[in-house]
Write a protein that holds these residues in place. Sequence first.
Motif, PDB file in Angstrom:
ATOM      1  N   LYS A 236       0.825  -1.209   0.000  1.00  0.00           N
ATOM      2  CA  LYS A 236       0.000   0.000   0.000  1.00  0.00           C
ATOM      3  C   LYS A 236       0.856   1.255   0.000  1.00  0.00           C
ATOM      4  N   ILE A 237       2.085   1.136   0.505  1.00  0.00           N
ATOM      5  CA  ILE A 237       3.080   2.212   0.371  1.00  0.00           C
ATOM      6  C   ILE A 237       4.384   1.565  -0.099  1.00  0.00           C
ATOM      7  N   ALA A 238       5.320   2.415  -0.565  1.00  0.00           N
ATOM      8  CA  ALA A 238       6.534   1.876  -1.200  1.00  0.00           C
ATOM      9  C   ALA A 238       7.594   1.443  -0.199  1.00  0.00           C
ATOM     10  N   GLY A 239       7.610   2.069   0.968  1.00  0.00           N
ATOM     11  CA  GLY A 239       8.649   1.706   1.921  1.00  0.00           C
ATOM     12  C   GLY A 239       8.591   2.551   3.166  1.00  0.00           C
ATOM     13  N   ALA A 240       9.439   2.185   4.145  1.00  0.00           N
ATOM     14  CA  ALA A 240       9.489   2.935   5.402  1.00  0.00           C
ATOM     15  C   ALA A 240      10.909   2.925   5.935  1.00  0.00           C
ATOM     16  N   VAL A 241      11.268   4.039   6.566  1.00  0.00           N
ATOM     17  CA  VAL A 241      12.537   4.141   7.297  1.00  0.00           C
ATOM     18  C   VAL A 241      12.160   4.487   8.727  1.00  0.00           C
ATOM     19  N   LEU A 242      12.503   3.592   9.652  1.00  0.00           N
ATOM     20  CA  LEU A 242      12.129   3.801  11.051  1.00  0.00           C
ATOM     21  C   LEU A 242      13.374   3.981  11.908  1.00  0.00           C
ATOM     22  N   ASP A 243      13.429   5.107  12.598  1.00  0.00           N
ATOM     23  CA  ASP A 243      14.542   5.322  13.518  1.00  0.00           C
ATOM     24  C   ASP A 243      14.136   4.993  14.947  1.00  0.00           C
ATOM     25  N   VAL A 244      12.846   5.025  15.228  1.00  0.00           N
ATOM     26  CA  VAL A 244      12.357   4.888  16.601  1.00  0.00           C
ATOM     27  C   VAL A 244      11.297   3.800  16.673  1.00  0.00           C
ATOM     28  N   PHE A 245      11.183   3.177  17.845  1.00  0.00           N
ATOM     29  CA  PHE A 245      10.321   2.017  18.021  1.00  0.00           C
ATOM     30  C   PHE A 245       9.666   2.093  19.392  1.00  0.00           C
ATOM     31  N   ALA A 246       8.468   1.475  19.504  1.00  0.00           N
ATOM     32  CA  ALA A 246       7.779   1.481  20.793  1.00  0.00           C
ATOM     33  C   ALA A 246       8.662   0.820  21.840  1.00  0.00           C
ATOM     34  N   GLN A 247       9.379  -0.252  21.468  1.00  0.00           N
ATOM     35  CA  GLN A 247      10.319  -0.898  22.387  1.00  0.00           C
ATOM     36  C   GLN A 247      11.717  -0.852  21.774  1.00  0.00           C
ATOM     37  N   GLU A 248      12.664  -0.262  22.511  1.00  0.00           N
ATOM     38  CA  GLU A 248      14.048  -0.159  22.036  1.00  0.00           C
ATOM     39  C   GLU A 248      14.990  -0.755  23.066  1.00  0.00           C
ATOM     40  N   PRO A 249      15.991  -1.563  22.681  1.00  0.00           N
ATOM     41  CA  PRO A 249      16.166  -2.111  21.326  1.00  0.00           C
ATOM     42  C   PRO A 249      14.987  -2.979  20.905  1.00  0.00           C
ATOM     43  N   LEU A 250      14.753  -3.045  19.619  1.00  0.00           N
ATOM     44  CA  LEU A 250      13.657  -3.848  19.086  1.00  0.00           C
ATOM     45  C   LEU A 250      13.890  -5.330  19.409  1.00  0.00           C
ATOM     46  N   PRO A 251      12.858  -6.033  19.929  1.00  0.00           N
ATOM     47  CA  PRO A 251      13.030  -7.467  20.235  1.00  0.00           C
ATOM     48  C   PRO A 251      13.451  -8.268  19.001  1.00  0.00           C
ATOM     49  N   GLN A 252      14.256  -9.286  19.244  1.00  0.00           N
ATOM     50  CA  GLN A 252      14.816 -10.087  18.152  1.00  0.00           C
ATOM     51  C   GLN A 252      13.743 -10.757  17.288  1.00  0.00           C
ATOM     52  N   ASP A 253      12.582 -11.034  17.872  1.00  0.00           N
ATOM     53  CA  ASP A 253      11.565 -11.745  17.085  1.00  0.00           C
ATOM     54  C   ASP A 253      10.552 -10.791  16.440  1.00  0.00           C
ATOM     55  N   HIS A 254      10.845  -9.493  16.479  1.00  0.00           N
ATOM     56  CA  HIS A 254       9.903  -8.524  15.902  1.00  0.00           C
ATOM     57  C   HIS A 254       9.928  -8.633  14.373  1.00  0.00           C
ATOM     58  N   PRO A 255       8.755  -8.617  13.730  1.00  0.00           N
ATOM     59  CA  PRO A 255       8.743  -8.778  12.263  1.00  0.00           C
ATOM     60  C   PRO A 255       9.412  -7.634  11.498  1.00  0.00           C
ATOM     61  N   PHE A 256       9.599  -6.473  12.103  1.00  0.00           N
ATOM     62  CA  PHE A 256      10.245  -5.345  11.406  1.00  0.00           C
ATOM     63  C   PHE A 256      11.625  -5.713  10.853  1.00  0.00           C
ATOM     64  N   TRP A 257      12.378  -6.541  11.600  1.00  0.00           N
ATOM     65  CA  TRP A 257      13.741  -6.865  11.163  1.00  0.00           C
ATOM     66  C   TRP A 257      13.782  -7.384   9.732  1.00  0.00           C
ATOM     67  N   THR A 258      12.746  -8.122   9.343  1.00  0.00           N
ATOM     68  CA  THR A 258      12.791  -8.819   8.054  1.00  0.00           C
ATOM     69  C   THR A 258      11.700  -8.378   7.084  1.00  0.00           C
ATOM     70  N   THR A 259      11.021  -7.267   7.397  1.00  0.00           N
ATOM     71  CA  THR A 259       9.973  -6.801   6.485  1.00  0.00           C
ATOM     72  C   THR A 259      10.611  -6.144   5.254  1.00  0.00           C
ATOM     73  N   PRO A 260      10.191  -6.571   4.071  1.00  0.00           N
ATOM     74  CA  PRO A 260      10.773  -5.964   2.861  1.00  0.00           C
ATOM     75  C   PRO A 260      10.462  -4.465   2.808  1.00  0.00           C
ATOM     76  N   ASN A 261      11.383  -3.715   2.246  1.00  0.00           N
ATOM     77  CA  ASN A 261      11.218  -2.267   2.071  1.00  0.00           C
ATOM     78  C   ASN A 261      11.092  -1.503   3.382  1.00  0.00           C
ATOM     79  N   LEU A 262      11.536  -2.130   4.477  1.00  0.00           N
ATOM     80  CA  LEU A 262      11.588  -1.413   5.745  1.00  0.00           C
ATOM     81  C   LEU A 262      13.046  -1.312   6.181  1.00  0.00           C
ATOM     82  N   ARG A 263      13.505  -0.099   6.400  1.00  0.00           N
ATOM     83  CA  ARG A 263      14.886   0.101   6.872  1.00  0.00           C
ATOM     84  C   ARG A 263      14.872   0.609   8.301  1.00  0.00           C
TER      85      ARG A 263
END
Lengths: 304, 304
Positions: A236-263
């Motif tokens: 629905k959108i082309a991509g995302a760049v995220l510098d901040v997260f609700a939980q930091e550091p991001l948990p190892q099993d969070h899907p963000f790590w491997t989501t395509p077009n997400l940096r």
Amino acid sequence: MPKLLILSQHADEYTRLIQSAALPELEMTTQPAEDCEIVFGEPNLIRDALPRLPRLQWVQSMWAGVEPLLGAAARRDYVLTNARGVFGGLMSEFVFGYLLAHERKIFQRHEAQKNKIWDHSPTGTLQGKTIGLLGVGSIGAELALTAKFFGMNTRGYTKESETSNHVDIYYHGADVRAFASKLDYLVGVLPNTMDTRNFINRDLLGALPPHALLINVGRGQTLDEYALLEALNQNKIAGAVLDVFAQEPLPQDHPFWTTPNLRMTFHTSAPSFPKDITQIFIENYLLYIEGKPLKYQVDFKRGY
Amino acid sequence: MPKLLILSQHADEYTRLIQSAALPELEMTTQPAEDCEIVFGEPNLIRDALPRLPRLQWVQSMWAGVEPLLGAAARRDYVLTNARGVFGGLMSEFVFGYLLAHERKIFQRHEAQKNKIWDHSPTGTLQGKTIGLLGVGSIGAELALTAKFFGMNTRGYTKESETSNHVDIYYHGADVRAFASKLDYLVGVLPNTMDTRNFINRDLLGALPPHALLINVGRGQTLDEYALLEALNQNKIAGAVLDVFAQEPLPQDHPFWTTPNLRMTFHTSAPSFPKDITQIFIENYLLYIEGKPLKYQVDFKRGY
């Protein structure tokens, strides 16, 4: 003589920087003591020290974000000032670094080189593109200025303020879908408050054109993470760049790590350089000893 | 009525753009003919057509670089104008995209994400860094302006001109090592002439600090490729971004493809957008029919 408590992972460097400024009438320590009247430090460390500081008058935060010192039950019998004004330029470098990486296909060219492909495919340009700033305080204003430098159109969404002249059109209240439509880039610069939680939600993301890129440099809590995952996975959108997260550091099993077009950039967008932050403290300290109002005061109720 | 010959891979688009401008007294063709008096095209195509254009008065190049039309034996009985003024902004986007990618560790963060590492390592900033511009024409001046916008120090090396006010210090002649010392970034913007061949050589690269990054967006012939390979392989400089090469496309067995810390961008730094290039033609055509001097004239002897 006011006693200053410095609370930081880099306390040595801050102590040295303040000493070299030779400020009038100042005693310094790095250990909480009953007679400390001023604190200059990192909000998470300050929160833990607060119960041991009965004579506290003023806290200068080394960060922009002061969430650890807020909340309904938090102590409010002192003046809280945060770091402001020094992050705009750094944030501009971050945001425009990623905008240009996107337009100029920096990652694609890198892959082409690895595969020995002469990738002469056309490049994009920021000229004439439209950026939407979600939040236009001092950082948003600096982003608008930089966008204008690169020949972009600018839109701003704010509660009510319209302070930057570099924003072409302002939107407020229920106009959020109108704001989002036709954006090439949406940049979130919102603080974390009751009003901003999950503000970047399915509705807002759904109003963006499919070629749009989201960059969030505000606070992780302002983004509905599930809505973003859905938007990216369904293109629905082309991509995302995220510098901040609700939980930091991001948990190892969070899907963000491997989501395509997400940096992910791991909360590095606008570092607090001790030299810059110390300047803010010095500026405010000189006001403090003259009994004048301090700059960059945080409204405990508003949250920023 | 002047007859215009359009020679381009995108002749259809250019024809349409010129038609929609409704210029006075203009006949157009895409096939060389004896009565063509004006050519608007790509220099390599123009070179091949020159022998069939006896009445040629004026050539407007669609590119900045006009090497195919130069050389000792080349025809010089017409006015040659090139594309100028429209590339500065695009080139700035390219150069600053890569400068910011370097400071902000864009590739390193990407690798960290792939390995699920929360890479919170400090980031750099352009503020206070020093950029050296090798060549300060209209593109160099735009780069200097952008560098100032990001709070950088600027140095310029030119034959003798000192036209941009955004360059802090100019260097000329034998001062090339003094120019290169203390640079964080060296950006080559030189045209390809007898004087500039291999100008970026072992001597110049050896004068750079080891943390310096080279970006070449001028012409490939201005860089001594073997000197750069040596500098990169021996870590005499930190890295290079090359948009242009002595031979394009770069041969498959060239060592550049696999040299560490070398990024290739395949001559994409400043694309000629037909809309922009047509504006240059129109501007000059209106001068032409009034018998006034044309803009952006190339000196056949000087080579730019």
